[in-house]
Design a protein around this motif. Sequence first.
Motif, PDB file in Angstrom:
ATOM      1  N   THR A   3       0.849  -1.183   0.000  1.00 63.80           N
ATOM      2  CA  THR A   3       0.000   0.000   0.000  1.00 63.80           C
ATOM      3  C   THR A   3       0.886   1.234   0.000  1.00 63.80           C
ATOM      4  OG1 THR A   3      -0.181  -0.034   2.399  1.00 63.80           O
ATOM      5  CG2 THR A   3      -1.946  -1.101   1.171  1.00 63.80           C
ATOM      6  N   SER A   6      -1.662   6.751   0.372  1.00 64.35           N
ATOM      7  CA  SER A   6      -3.102   6.959   0.259  1.00 64.35           C
ATOM      8  C   SER A   6      -3.900   5.717   0.619  1.00 64.35           C
ATOM      9  CB  SER A   6      -3.454   7.374  -1.178  1.00 64.35           C
ATOM     10  OG  SER A   6      -3.147   6.310  -2.069  1.00 64.35           O
ATOM     11  N   ILE A   8      -3.869   2.996  -1.231  1.00 65.40           N
ATOM     12  CA  ILE A   8      -4.132   2.292  -2.482  1.00 65.40           C
ATOM     13  C   ILE A   8      -3.057   1.224  -2.669  1.00 65.40           C
ATOM     14  CG2 ILE A   8      -4.287   2.564  -4.997  1.00 65.40           C
ATOM     15  CD1 ILE A   8      -6.619   3.847  -3.472  1.00 65.40           C
ATOM     16  N   GLY A  82      -8.369   2.919   1.937  1.00 67.14           N
ATOM     17  CA  GLY A  82      -7.921   3.816   0.870  1.00 67.14           C
ATOM     18  C   GLY A  82      -8.841   3.843  -0.332  1.00 67.14           C
ATOM     19  N   TYR A  83      -9.690   2.842  -0.464  1.00 65.03           N
ATOM     20  CA  TYR A  83     -10.610   2.778  -1.592  1.00 65.03           C
ATOM     21  C   TYR A  83     -12.008   3.296  -1.256  1.00 65.03           C
ATOM     22  CZ  TYR A  83      -7.119  -0.036  -3.993  1.00 65.03           C
ATOM     23  OH  TYR A  83      -5.961  -0.458  -4.588  1.00 65.03           O
ATOM     24  N   GLN A  86     -13.550   6.229  -3.070  1.00 69.86           N
ATOM     25  CA  GLN A  86     -13.744   6.067  -4.510  1.00 69.86           C
ATOM     26  C   GLN A  86     -14.889   5.109  -4.851  1.00 69.86           C
ATOM     27  OE1 GLN A  86     -10.195   6.151  -7.015  1.00 69.86           O
ATOM     28  NE2 GLN A  86      -9.013   5.999  -5.122  1.00 69.86           N
ATOM     29  N   TYR A  89     -16.374   1.703  -7.337  1.00 75.10           N
ATOM     30  CA  TYR A  89     -15.374   1.639  -8.388  1.00 75.10           C
ATOM     31  C   TYR A  89     -15.398   0.220  -8.944  1.00 75.10           C
ATOM     32  CZ  TYR A  89     -12.617  -0.625  -4.770  1.00 75.10           C
ATOM     33  OH  TYR A  89     -12.202  -1.471  -3.784  1.00 75.10           O
ATOM     34  N   ASN A 107      -8.488  -1.364 -13.866  1.00 72.61           N
ATOM     35  CA  ASN A 107      -9.699  -0.581 -13.644  1.00 72.61           C
ATOM     36  C   ASN A 107     -10.099   0.098 -14.941  1.00 72.61           C
ATOM     37  OD1 ASN A 107      -7.794  -0.071 -11.004  1.00 72.61           O
ATOM     38  ND2 ASN A 107      -9.881  -0.635 -10.490  1.00 72.61           N
ATOM     39  N   LEU A 116     -10.721   6.114  -9.892  1.00 73.88           N
ATOM     40  CA  LEU A 116     -11.240   4.766 -10.135  1.00 73.88           C
ATOM     41  C   LEU A 116     -12.752   4.733 -10.311  1.00 73.88           C
ATOM     42  CD1 LEU A 116      -9.123   2.618  -7.658  1.00 73.88           C
ATOM     43  CD2 LEU A 116      -8.669   3.193 -10.048  1.00 73.88           C
ATOM     44  N   LEU A 137       1.182   5.845 -10.592  1.00 78.92           N
ATOM     45  CA  LEU A 137       0.589   5.554  -9.291  1.00 78.92           C
ATOM     46  C   LEU A 137       1.455   6.128  -8.177  1.00 78.92           C
ATOM     47  CD1 LEU A 137      -1.770   4.020  -7.952  1.00 78.92           C
ATOM     48  CD2 LEU A 137      -0.297   2.014  -7.898  1.00 78.92           C
TER      49      LEU A 137
END
Length: 151
Positions: A3, A6, A8, A82-83, A86, A89, A107, A116, A137
Amino acid sequence: MDTIDSGILAPVVDEDGAPFWEYAARGELRIQACADEDCGELRFPPRPCCPHCRSFDSEWRRMSGRGRIWSYVLPHPPLLPGYAAQAPYNAIVVELVDAPRIRLVGNLVSGPDAPLNSVHPARLRIGAPVRVTFSPLTPGITVPRWLLERP
């Protein structure tokens, strides 16, 4: 997967897969292939030995970057914090036009730098034609993402 700050997920780059990520950073989608003249099979994920002929010789072939959505999922609820911002997604599996046995996970996004969640879930369809784009990224890691061919 590691990770980043963030939250992600970022790929873990190993010796076998390093060329894939180096080409991605240059905006090229390349897939490892057996370099044995009697074999030539494409393989993904990258590995040191051809599973077909057991040769240790390999090369990286440039792909057109075109594919079709083979499968997809809309994670509910997001499993990693972290997701969460979003959601909803998508995560899609793309079958490459140049190599139908090769499938990549990524994605579907509306543009190279889009979040995303930039494609509404109702627009996802199995078999929809897509093309690759590349998104930085982290410093040093660029990931392939996918755009609809006919948005």
